[in-house]
Design a protein around this motif. Structure first.
Motif, PDB file in Angstrom:
ATOM      1  N   SER A 101       0.869  -1.167   0.000  1.00 45.28           N
ATOM      2  CA  SER A 101       0.000   0.000   0.000  1.00 45.28           C
ATOM      3  C   SER A 101       0.906   1.217   0.000  1.00 45.28           C
ATOM      4  CB  SER A 101      -0.894  -0.002   1.239  1.00 45.28           C
ATOM      5  OG  SER A 101      -1.634   1.204   1.329  1.00 45.28           O
ATOM      6  N   PHE A 163      -6.176   2.361   2.075  1.00 46.14           N
ATOM      7  CA  PHE A 163      -5.488   2.745   3.312  1.00 46.14           C
ATOM      8  C   PHE A 163      -5.286   4.259   3.354  1.00 46.14           C
ATOM      9  CE2 PHE A 163      -2.993  -1.257   4.850  1.00 46.14           C
ATOM     10  CZ  PHE A 163      -4.160  -1.995   4.795  1.00 46.14           C
ATOM     11  N   SER A 167      -6.421   6.477   6.357  1.00 53.80           N
ATOM     12  CA  SER A 167      -5.449   7.226   7.147  1.00 53.80           C
ATOM     13  C   SER A 167      -5.965   8.606   7.524  1.00 53.80           C
ATOM     14  CB  SER A 167      -4.123   7.338   6.382  1.00 53.80           C
ATOM     15  OG  SER A 167      -3.432   6.107   6.400  1.00 53.80           O
ATOM     16  N   TRP A 302      -0.092   4.395   8.639  1.00 47.42           N
ATOM     17  CA  TRP A 302      -0.212   3.130   7.900  1.00 47.42           C
ATOM     18  C   TRP A 302      -0.128   1.886   8.788  1.00 47.42           C
ATOM     19  CZ3 TRP A 302      -0.944   6.764   4.494  1.00 47.42           C
ATOM     20  CH2 TRP A 302      -1.442   6.437   3.221  1.00 47.42           C
ATOM     21  N   ALA A 305      -3.541   1.518  10.184  1.00 44.59           N
ATOM     22  CA  ALA A 305      -4.479   1.110   9.134  1.00 44.59           C
ATOM     23  C   ALA A 305      -4.362  -0.376   8.859  1.00 44.59           C
ATOM     24  CB  ALA A 305      -4.213   1.913   7.858  1.00 44.59           C
ATOM     25  N   LEU A 306      -3.140  -0.861   8.752  1.00 46.33           N
ATOM     26  CA  LEU A 306      -2.916  -2.283   8.483  1.00 46.33           C
ATOM     27  C   LEU A 306      -3.510  -3.139   9.587  1.00 46.33           C
ATOM     28  CD1 LEU A 306      -1.623  -4.597   6.891  1.00 46.33           C
ATOM     29  CD2 LEU A 306       0.517  -4.138   8.099  1.00 46.33           C
TER      30      LEU A 306
END
Length: 356
Positions: A101, A163, A167, A302, A305-306
């Motif tokens: 991503s 993502f 974010s 990130w 988000a993951l």
């Protein structure tokens, strides 16, 4: 030096690629361009999916956003995922073959803002699809290796691309100080409002109220995290009392009404792109000691988000309501005008179903 091998195989990297280019306001053209080469600290990504953002549509329709003006041809698109197919000399060749991503920004690491950890505010930022920097609506892009975030095969290409708007939701929820038991009002049930509602629930908010004048959007909000969806034209938003308010609409009335709904010592977070200036209820802000701030992109989001997507706390795939091929970018940019639209995605890498 550019590394291009993994497990003894050399990825098939052509010399040229197809790119969707905004030539000027309202004019899109698919062009053949050279495939970019990696700098020392970069990776080359074969693009898989690109989400269409409201800013992309705005550049297409208006030719500008505030002080950012399209003065020469530019490739749009900053919500992207893909596969690393080559790396620069300073990057481990083990990264070739990773699905990633893309965090679509390149700050100056020596700026005061970057050194303070708020690299999104770096005055020398190069951000995908912000004039004059090209974006990701093309077959290959380069990005600094640290901004190409590895994702697992359990996460789809579309979700990995999204993502980026996720974010924005994470940055907004952090600014709003949402935590277990919080109550929050979110104005606007577009893509950013919906991901912010999901993040609020994931962060522990027990009351997530989303306001929108459109019935269909209110229904979407209830699907994506809202505990309540209200019509601000029919209900008294100012009568609410919430810990925080996030504006994802950009509508001046929504901002003012939302500020009135925040309890003393609460927080107001402005995310939506609206007018450059409008009147605010200063006495309410002062007398209730409200903290008012904005959100400009994101920083250090990130990994969160993951984790949220991998855990199932956030559903990005269900937000995709239309998919288009690269030659159909103009249709993708206008998809937000279709009834029921949430998020359009441009697909550049065929799925396994399409290949079979």
């Amino acid at each position: 030096m550019i590394h291009t091998t993994v497990s003894g195989e050399k990825p098939d990297i052509p010399a040229t690629m197809q790119a969707s280019v905004l030539m000027k306001q309202g004019v899109i053209d698919v062009q053949e361009r050279p495939v970019p080469t990696c700098a020392h600290d970069e990776v080359l990504v074969r693009v898989a999916s690109v989400g269409v953002c409201g800013s992309d549509a705005h550049y297409y329709r208006e030719g500008r956003i505030g002080s950012f003006v399209v003065e020469s041809p530019i490739v749009l698109g900053h919500e992207a995922s893909g596969l690393i197919v080559a790396v620069g000399g300073g990057v481990s060749p083990d990264r070739v073959g990773q699905r990633v991503s893309i965090e679509p920004q390149r700050p100056d690491p020596t700026s005061d803002e970057s050194r303070r950890g708020v690299y999104n505010l770096c005055p020398h930022m190069e951000f995908y699809a912000t004039p004059p920097i090209d974006g990701a609506l093309c077959e290959y892009v380069t990005i600094q290796s640290s901004f190409a975030h590895k994702v697992s095969d359990a996460i789809s290409d579309d979700a990995a691309a999204l993502f980026e708007p996720l974010s924005v939701g994470i940055a907004s929820a952090r600014k709003a100080a949402i935590t277990g038991g919080s109550s929050v009002l979110i104005a606007g049930a577009g893509p950013v409002g919906l991901v912010t509602a999901q993040v609020a629930r994931a962060f522990g908010a027990t009351e997530v109220i989303v306001s929108d004048i459109a019935e269909g959007r209110r229904a979407n909000a209830l699907r994506f995290g809202a505990t309540q969806a209200i019509d601000p034209a029919a209900e008294d938003v100012r009568a609410l009392r919430v810990d925080s308010f996030v504006d994802a609409s950009g509508a001046p009335r929504a901002v003012v009404d939302g500020i009135h709904a925040v309890a003393p010592a609460g927080r107001v977070v402005l995310v939506g792109m609206g007018g450059d200036e409008y009147a605010l209820p200063v006495s309410v802000i002062q007398n209730r000691e409200l903290l008012l701030t904005g959100v400009f992109r994101y920083a250090n989001t990130w990994p969160t988000a993951l984790s949220l997507v991998r855990s199932g706390a956030i559903d990005l795939d269900s937000m995709v309501t239309a998919r288009f091929a690269l030659p159909d970018v103009e249709k993708a940019l206008n998809a937000d005008r279709e009834p029921g639209s949430i998020k359009a995605v441009v697909t550049l890498t065929p799925t396994q179903e399409e290949l079979s």
